[in-house]
Design an enzyme around this catalytic site. Sequence first.
Site, PDB file in Angstrom:
ATOM      1  N   ASP A  97       0.829  -1.203   0.000  1.00 28.83           N
ATOM      2  CA  ASP A  97       0.000   0.000   0.000  1.00 28.83           C
ATOM      3  C   ASP A  97       0.865   1.256   0.000  1.00 28.83           C
ATOM      4  O   ASP A  97       0.607   2.195  -0.746  1.00 28.83           O
ATOM      5  CB  ASP A  97      -0.978   0.007   1.185  1.00 28.83           C
ATOM      6  CG  ASP A  97      -0.291  -0.248   2.517  1.00 28.83           C
ATOM      7  OD1 ASP A  97       0.879  -0.661   2.525  1.00 28.83           O
ATOM      8  OD2 ASP A  97      -0.939  -0.038   3.557  1.00 28.83           O
ATOM      9  N   ASP A 100       7.425   3.819   2.849  1.00 27.89           N
ATOM     10  CA  ASP A 100       7.742   4.980   3.689  1.00 27.89           C
ATOM     11  C   ASP A 100       9.260   5.062   3.844  1.00 27.89           C
ATOM     12  O   ASP A 100       9.948   5.675   3.030  1.00 27.89           O
ATOM     13  CB  ASP A 100       7.013   4.821   5.025  1.00 27.89           C
ATOM     14  CG  ASP A 100       7.050   6.079   5.872  1.00 27.89           C
ATOM     15  OD1 ASP A 100       7.727   7.045   5.489  1.00 27.89           O
ATOM     16  OD2 ASP A 100       6.418   6.102   6.949  1.00 27.89           O
ATOM     17  N   THR A 104      10.825  -1.974   5.138  1.00 30.22           N
ATOM     18  CA  THR A 104       9.987  -3.179   5.060  1.00 30.22           C
ATOM     19  C   THR A 104      10.144  -3.845   3.696  1.00 30.22           C
ATOM     20  O   THR A 104      10.400  -5.054   3.605  1.00 30.22           O
ATOM     21  CB  THR A 104       8.504  -2.813   5.305  1.00 30.22           C
ATOM     22  OG1 THR A 104       8.379  -2.199   6.574  1.00 30.22           O
ATOM     23  CG2 THR A 104       7.628  -4.045   5.237  1.00 30.22           C
ATOM     24  N   LYS A 128       5.901   7.458  -0.455  1.00 27.98           N
ATOM     25  CA  LYS A 128       6.098   8.646   0.387  1.00 27.98           C
ATOM     26  C   LYS A 128       7.587   8.890   0.590  1.00 27.98           C
ATOM     27  O   LYS A 128       8.329   7.984   0.960  1.00 27.98           O
ATOM     28  CB  LYS A 128       5.403   8.442   1.743  1.00 27.98           C
ATOM     29  CG  LYS A 128       5.294   9.717   2.538  1.00 27.98           C
ATOM     30  CD  LYS A 128       4.369   9.542   3.725  1.00 27.98           C
ATOM     31  CE  LYS A 128       5.144   9.183   4.963  1.00 27.98           C
ATOM     32  NZ  LYS A 128       4.308   9.212   6.169  1.00 27.98           N
ATOM     33  N   ASP A 156      -4.033   2.217   7.837  1.00 30.08           N
ATOM     34  CA  ASP A 156      -4.638   2.439   9.146  1.00 30.08           C
ATOM     35  C   ASP A 156      -3.871   3.438   9.995  1.00 30.08           C
ATOM     36  O   ASP A 156      -2.719   3.773   9.722  1.00 30.08           O
ATOM     37  CB  ASP A 156      -4.678   1.129   9.925  1.00 30.08           C
ATOM     38  CG  ASP A 156      -3.304   0.741  10.464  1.00 30.08           C
ATOM     39  OD1 ASP A 156      -2.336   0.755   9.679  1.00 30.08           O
ATOM     40  OD2 ASP A 156      -3.189   0.457  11.666  1.00 30.08           O
ATOM     41  N   ARG A 162      -9.098   1.662   7.889  1.00 34.57           N
ATOM     42  CA  ARG A 162      -8.773   0.828   6.726  1.00 34.57           C
ATOM     43  C   ARG A 162      -9.959   0.716   5.771  1.00 34.57           C
ATOM     44  O   ARG A 162      -9.790   0.514   4.572  1.00 34.57           O
ATOM     45  CB  ARG A 162      -8.369  -0.582   7.167  1.00 34.57           C
ATOM     46  CG  ARG A 162      -7.079  -0.689   7.936  1.00 34.57           C
ATOM     47  CD  ARG A 162      -6.649  -2.153   8.016  1.00 34.57           C
ATOM     48  NE  ARG A 162      -5.693  -2.423   9.075  1.00 34.57           N
ATOM     49  CZ  ARG A 162      -4.373  -2.297   8.968  1.00 34.57           C
ATOM     50  NH1 ARG A 162      -3.852  -1.887   7.842  1.00 34.57           N
ATOM     51  NH2 ARG A 162      -3.578  -2.585   9.973  1.00 34.57           N
TER      52      ARG A 162
HETATM   53  C1  PRP Z   1       3.038  -0.092   6.594  1.00 35.14           C
HETATM   54  C2  PRP Z   1       2.950  -0.370   5.112  1.00 35.14           C
HETATM   55  C3  PRP Z   1       4.267  -0.998   4.813  1.00 35.14           C
HETATM   56  C4  PRP Z   1       5.190  -0.354   5.808  1.00 35.14           C
HETATM   57  C5  PRP Z   1       5.962   0.707   5.125  1.00 35.14           C
HETATM   58  O1  PRP Z   1       2.706  -1.244   7.265  1.00 35.14           O
HETATM   59  O2  PRP Z   1       1.890  -1.215   4.801  1.00 35.14           O
HETATM   60  O3  PRP Z   1       4.245  -2.395   4.991  1.00 35.14           O
HETATM   61  O4  PRP Z   1       4.396   0.240   6.834  1.00 35.14           O
HETATM   62  O5  PRP Z   1       6.842   1.308   6.032  1.00 35.14           O
HETATM   63  P1  PRP Z   1       8.391   1.404   5.783  1.00 35.14           P
HETATM   64  O6  PRP Z   1       8.623   1.734   4.321  1.00 35.14           O
HETATM   65  O7  PRP Z   1       8.778   2.543   6.688  1.00 35.14           O
HETATM   66  O8  PRP Z   1       9.028   0.123   6.170  1.00 35.14           O
HETATM   67  P2  PRP Z   1       2.364  -1.247   8.832  1.00 35.14           P
HETATM   68  O9  PRP Z   1       3.605  -1.607   9.587  1.00 35.14           O
HETATM   69  O10 PRP Z   1       1.711   0.031   9.202  1.00 35.14           O
HETATM   70  O11 PRP Z   1       1.381  -2.454   8.961  1.00 35.14           O
HETATM   71  P3  PRP Z   1      -0.063  -2.675   8.277  1.00 35.14           P
HETATM   72  O12 PRP Z   1       0.163  -2.846   6.789  1.00 35.14           O
HETATM   73  O13 PRP Z   1      -0.548  -3.914   8.933  1.00 35.14           O
HETATM   74  O14 PRP Z   1      -0.907  -1.465   8.577  1.00 35.14           O
END
Ligand code: PRP
Length: 173
Positions: A97, A100, A104, A128, A156, A162
């Site tokens: 989604d 950032d 991840t 982003k 979320d 969501r």
């Molecule tokens: C969000 C998003 C990515 C991650 C991105 O997941 O879905 O997986 O953060 O962040 P990064 O680029 O800083 O690593 P989140 O941890 O919020 O979990 P979720 O998808 O269950 O809401």
Amino acid sequence: MPILSPVLNKDEIEAIVTGIAENISFDYRSKNLVLIGVLKGAFVFLADLIRHLTIDVEIDFIGAASYGAGTVSSEQVRITSDITIDVAGKDVLVVEDIVDTGLTLGFIRDHLAAKAPNSVRICALLDKHERRQENTHVDYVGHGVQEGFLVGYGLDHAERYRQLPAIYHLKSE
Ligand code: PRP
């Protein structure tokens, strides 16, 4: 009081998702594509994306959690739920989604690459830029944003929002 400031409405999301699906359908027209959604946030985007594809695909999900400084950084990432499809020799497209910091996706990309797929590429609805740490290349980008906390369409804040059909910038008054 939280304020929801519109970023992308339903029609704008639909247009973005349709365009990405066209590109993916063309690029992988003679491939064995496995789409891997990153839980939980990507489930809405993935569900819409696959219904616009004109090619046959396999679907799987992966869960990842980050440790570190909580709200400001995902310092360390671990896999909480792995894929079950054998991706060896297949073409993998990770569906997110939002990117950032990029940590991840960087971790997930390396984790999946170790399973001997033919290729691993990345598709993110939102890209982003303000906190990017890892220079993770995103092959298919829906919409770039500079900053802000985004919710809706799978994204979320503390597990809320969501279900919203559009994407908003969450601000506090
Ligand atoms: C969000 C998003 C990515 C991650 C991105 O997941 O879905 O997986 O953060 O962040 P990064 O680029 O800083 O690593 P989140 O941890 O919020 O979990 P979720 O998808 O269950 O809401």
